[in-house]
Design an enzyme around this catalytic site. Structure first.
Site, PDB file in Angstrom:
ATOM      1  N   CYS A  76       0.745  -1.270   0.025  1.00 38.14           N
ATOM      2  CA  CYS A  76       0.049   0.139  -0.200  1.00 38.14           C
ATOM      3  C   CYS A  76       1.004   1.109  -0.084  1.00 38.14           C
ATOM      4  CB  CYS A  76      -0.835  -0.099   1.287  1.00 38.14           C
ATOM      5  SG  CYS A  76      -1.796   1.349   1.503  1.00 38.14           S
ATOM      6  N   CYS A 185      -0.727   3.630  -6.508  1.00 37.61           N
ATOM      7  CA  CYS A 185      -1.725   2.921  -5.606  1.00 37.61           C
ATOM      8  C   CYS A 185      -1.839   1.678  -6.016  1.00 37.61           C
ATOM      9  CB  CYS A 185      -2.978   3.940  -5.720  1.00 37.61           C
ATOM     10  SG  CYS A 185      -4.380   3.111  -4.775  1.00 37.61           S
TER      11      CYS A 185
HETATM   12  N1  DGL Z   1      -3.931   0.543  -1.976  1.00 37.47           N
HETATM   13  C1  DGL Z   1      -3.649   1.846  -1.296  1.00 37.47           C
HETATM   14  C2  DGL Z   1      -2.618   2.338  -1.772  1.00 37.47           C
HETATM   15  O1  DGL Z   1      -1.592   1.804  -2.441  1.00 37.47           O
HETATM   16  C3  DGL Z   1      -4.508   2.352  -0.468  1.00 37.47           C
HETATM   17  C4  DGL Z   1      -5.510   3.016  -1.174  1.00 37.47           C
HETATM   18  C5  DGL Z   1      -6.588   3.534  -0.010  1.00 37.47           C
HETATM   19  O2  DGL Z   1      -7.103   2.677   0.802  1.00 37.47           O
HETATM   20  O3  DGL Z   1      -7.232   4.822  -0.145  1.00 37.47           O
HETATM   21  O4  DGL Z   1      -2.199   3.461  -1.710  1.00 37.47           O
END
Ligand code: DGL
Length: 261
Positions: A76, A185
């Site tokens: 993430c 993301c």
């Molecule tokens: N998948 C995550 C990232 O890479 C988080 C996205 C989220 O929960 O807003 O930032």
């Protein structure tokens, strides 16, 4: 020293996005056992405060360590850019983080214009600002992907709402003549087919998955943690909410399980 090499790799994300990273890791390290945590009940992380993101990242890490994880992959960008420093100083285990892959785009751009699509939490983080400041000659067009994660987590990857949002977010980038788009993301690689329909064919789309997988292998090797047994790894997927969307993303070879964490 205790041999931890056959223990699992732990990964977490706010939801299903980090499975895009898991897929790359699984392709490079098929004999490693993995445990994936989708903190779906708390998604999205992108709009939360730094302190909230740190608290959730600690909770996920503690759970994975209890399950015997030998390394934590923070799958993430939002958790990495807001909490990796704190996680590294608190827990005695190696961490792999993911950050928007700005460097390859900044090095290879010919128009000098690079688009970055990421969450508010990532784009406003100190770590992200520091990275961008290292490429002073490049014009970065930063765009927060408001609501993209929420739509993905509701199973609406292919929906009119998604197309409308992506068109809106890509428009300033097209106007600015970008030749690279960085997906900052881990959820966004699932949107590549739609994004490609909107952007000119010449724009290259970059995400961090492959680089993170190589880095995970290198760090496991450095720490003597690489699983060298020839067995086929077991892959466990947990979510703390409904399993349906996670199950549809990982496919029928794997099973999404609901667990409290
Ligand atoms: N998948 C995550 C990232 O890479 C988080 C996205 C989220 O929960 O807003 O930032």
């Amino acid at each position: 020293m205790e041999d931890k090499s056959t223990q699992p790799i732990g990964l977490f994300d706010s939801g299903i996005g980090g499975t895009s990273i898991w897929k790359e890791i699984h392709a490079v390290l098929p004999n490693e056992d993995t445990i994936y945590l989708a903190d779906t009940a708390n998604a999205p992380y992108g709009q939360k405060s730094k302190d909230e993101i740190i608290a959730l990242s600690f909770k996920n890490t503690e759970y994975l360590l209890k399950q015997g994880a030998k390394i934590i992959v923070v799958a993430c960008n939002t958790a990495t850019t807001n909490a990796i420093k704190e996680m590294r100083s608190h827990f005695d285990v190696p961490f792999i983080g993911i950050e928007p892959a700005i460097k390859p785009a900044a090095i290879h751009t010919e128009t000098g214009n690079v688009g970055i699509l990421a969450t508010k939490g990532t784009l406003s983080s100190e770590l992200f600002h520091k990275t961008v400041a290292g490429f002073s000659g490049i014009n970065f067009i930063e765009q927060v992907g408001f609501n993209l994660v929420t739509l993905i987590e509701s199973g609406k990857i292919n929906s009119p709402e998604m197309t409308a949002l992506l068109q809106e977010y890509m428009e300033p980038m097209i106007k600015a003549n970008i030749d690279y788009l960085v997906l900052g993301c881990s959820h966004y690689p699932y949107l590549i087919p739609q994004i490609k329909e909107i952007l000119p064919e010449t724009v290259k789309i970059i995400d961090s998955g492959e680089a993170v997988a190589k880095q995970t292998k290198a760090v496991l090797q450095q720490h003597g943690l690489l699983n060298t047994t020839p067995h086929k790894g077991t892959n466990t997927f947990y979510t703390n909410a409904d399993t349906a969307v996670l199950q549809s993303i990982i496919g029928n070879d794997f099973k999404a399980e609901k667990t409290a964490f």
